[in-house]
Design a protein around this motif. Sequence first.
Motif, PDB file in Angstrom:
ATOM      1  N   GLU A 250     -36.836  -2.602  11.324  1.00 57.85           N
ATOM      2  CA  GLU A 250     -36.055  -2.029  10.225  1.00 57.85           C
ATOM      3  C   GLU A 250     -36.034  -0.511  10.324  1.00 57.85           C
ATOM      4  OE1 GLU A 250     -36.199  -5.202   6.508  1.00 57.85           O
ATOM      5  OE2 GLU A 250     -37.507  -3.475   6.450  1.00 57.85           O
TER       6      GLU A 250
ATOM      7  N   ASP B 222     -41.951   1.390   6.272  1.00 64.03           N
ATOM      8  CA  ASP B 222     -40.579   1.042   6.640  1.00 64.03           C
ATOM      9  C   ASP B 222     -39.600   1.675   5.648  1.00 64.03           C
ATOM     10  OD1 ASP B 222     -40.165  -0.538   4.396  1.00 64.03           O
ATOM     11  OD2 ASP B 222     -39.961  -2.409   5.478  1.00 64.03           O
TER      12      ASP B 222
ATOM     13  N   HIS C 116     -37.973   0.639   3.261  1.00 63.01           N
ATOM     14  CA  HIS C 116     -38.081   0.209   1.866  1.00 63.01           C
ATOM     15  C   HIS C 116     -39.393   0.671   1.230  1.00 63.01           C
ATOM     16  CE1 HIS C 116     -35.603  -2.957   3.948  1.00 63.01           C
ATOM     17  NE2 HIS C 116     -34.753  -2.487   3.068  1.00 63.01           N
TER      18      HIS C 116
ATOM     19  N   ASP D 243     -42.376  -0.162   2.431  1.00 58.25           N
ATOM     20  CA  ASP D 243     -43.441  -1.130   2.690  1.00 58.25           C
ATOM     21  C   ASP D 243     -44.288  -0.691   3.877  1.00 58.25           C
ATOM     22  OD1 ASP D 243     -42.788  -3.060   0.668  1.00 58.25           O
ATOM     23  OD2 ASP D 243     -41.031  -3.596   1.867  1.00 58.25           O
TER      24      ASP D 243
ATOM     25  N   GLN E 237     -35.089  -7.616  -1.154  1.00 59.63           N
ATOM     26  CA  GLN E 237     -34.284  -7.322   0.032  1.00 59.63           C
ATOM     27  C   GLN E 237     -32.805  -7.565  -0.211  1.00 59.63           C
ATOM     28  OE1 GLN E 237     -35.488  -5.888   2.748  1.00 59.63           O
ATOM     29  NE2 GLN E 237     -37.570  -5.918   1.970  1.00 59.63           N
TER      30      GLN E 237
HETATM   31 MN   LIG Z   1     -38.485  -3.740   4.623  1.00 57.77          MN
END
Ligand SMILES: [Mn+2]
Lengths: 222, 222
Positions: A83, A126, A128, A130, A164
Amino acid sequence: MATSTVENYLKEILVITLDDEISKVPMGQIAKVLGVTPGTATSMAKSLERDGWVRYFPRVGVSLTRKGRKLAMNMLRRHRLLETFLVETLGFDWDEIHVEAEELEHAISEKVLEKLDDFLGRPRFDPHGDPIPSKGGMIQQIASKPLSDFEKDTNLRIESIIDQNKEFLRFARKAKLIPGQLFKIIGKEVCADSITLKTSRGKLVNLGFRSAEKVLALPYES
Amino acid sequence: MATSTVENYLKEILVITLDDEISKVPMGQIAKVLGVTPGTATSMAKSLERDGWVRYFPRVGVSLTRKGRKLAMNMLRRHRLLETFLVETLGFDWDEIHVEAEELEHAISEKVLEKLDDFLGRPRFDPHGDPIPSKGGMIQQIASKPLSDFEKDTNLRIESIIDQNKEFLRFARKAKLIPGQLFKIIGKEVCADSITLKTSRGKLVNLGFRSAEKVLALPYES
DNA sequence: TCTATAATTTTGACTAATCAAAATCTTTTT
DNA sequence: AAAAAGATTTTGATTAGTCAAAATTATAGA
Ligand SMILES: [Mn+2]
Ligand SMILES: [Mn+2]
Ligand SMILES: [Mn+2]
Ligand SMILES: [Mn+2]
């Protein structure tokens, strides 16, 4: 070697385990996240147990064995590094990358993964927000909590977005609900199921509790 | 949507078609390149025909339909672009990339592929010197011929290496048998099955015919 | 032309992954 | 405690892809 189906099951079991802080994941939940019928999940649980990936407790759920957890962590690492690559190197938006990484994670070898990690400068989070598990399978657990857990007047920093879902991610970006962003909770109506946040620049965002649970944050000393 | 097994079969059928300049590829050859038993190849030929990817002529072979050729070309594009990425961006050696691309080609979406193509600057040849088909499925066919086809004293330029074998590719790199390199054939003994080449710098290489067939070149006016 | 050899196809079997629908437990509500 | 609702498991079936080994057909050599 594990098939990509097995890799997906184990990874999702791990994610649920981490998110919900439970050790036995019920079959219904597994069926739901993987988009299969409950019967399929049950029969899969048995083969996963046969191959030593999980322990299966009938009518209760499954838990990862050490071997299963190791593979699952590795899948999470792959997913999140990919990602990051898609956003940082190829310029994708954060709402498009999940589905892509979902496929690529099974095709990328350990060798390519490590070269990619180097190329990206060994990122720790990442797009997002995370945490990316280390090569050894360690994951940095952050004490962040869902927005819905904070009280009115709290100053906080967004840490990560759990959901997501494409639409939600697109909304979140526009609303500045992105990792690192500072907010203050200026309204919280439990009975109306609603929270209002404000940036230091005065930008306002309203969220229902359902959505507020999908955004994690840490209190921020202003 | 085609499974990755189908994608592999079609791609290999295309490569054999292009290399050998034949239109019907016999089952035995398909079985060999795909590493399956002849019976498997036959049964696969029938399902490929059922789904409109190939025409199957029992006891003769298969040929790609227009639909099959289109998909196969796209797979070749994916494969070669990915190989280029692995060498150019991640710094892999050309003998390691084939196996990696073999898996990734099935997992990468059209969207990611196009971003990658842009990122790489729309390369026209892969690291082995093979042409990368265009998005529309066009492939640049080069008039290059195997080294074994040239006569003594010919000056030539290496165009591409057909063989994906790790050991051969490693040897080829050390021997300067790489796309763009200039050589002169200074010896050819048909009865001894051997060819000797020399670079302008005086470096010598000996090849048996079996190997010389795996290296394509064009005559070069010195 | 006949026969040996090579190539291809057929047959029967197996594994992984899935679904629909019926059966069986569990939990919650009266 | 009984009934209803919810979750899970079982059963029976399907599809893709594969192999081993037997059967068939083509090809080439004598
Ligand atoms: Mn992610
Ligand atoms: Mn996946
Ligand atoms: Mn492949
Ligand atoms: Mn290549």
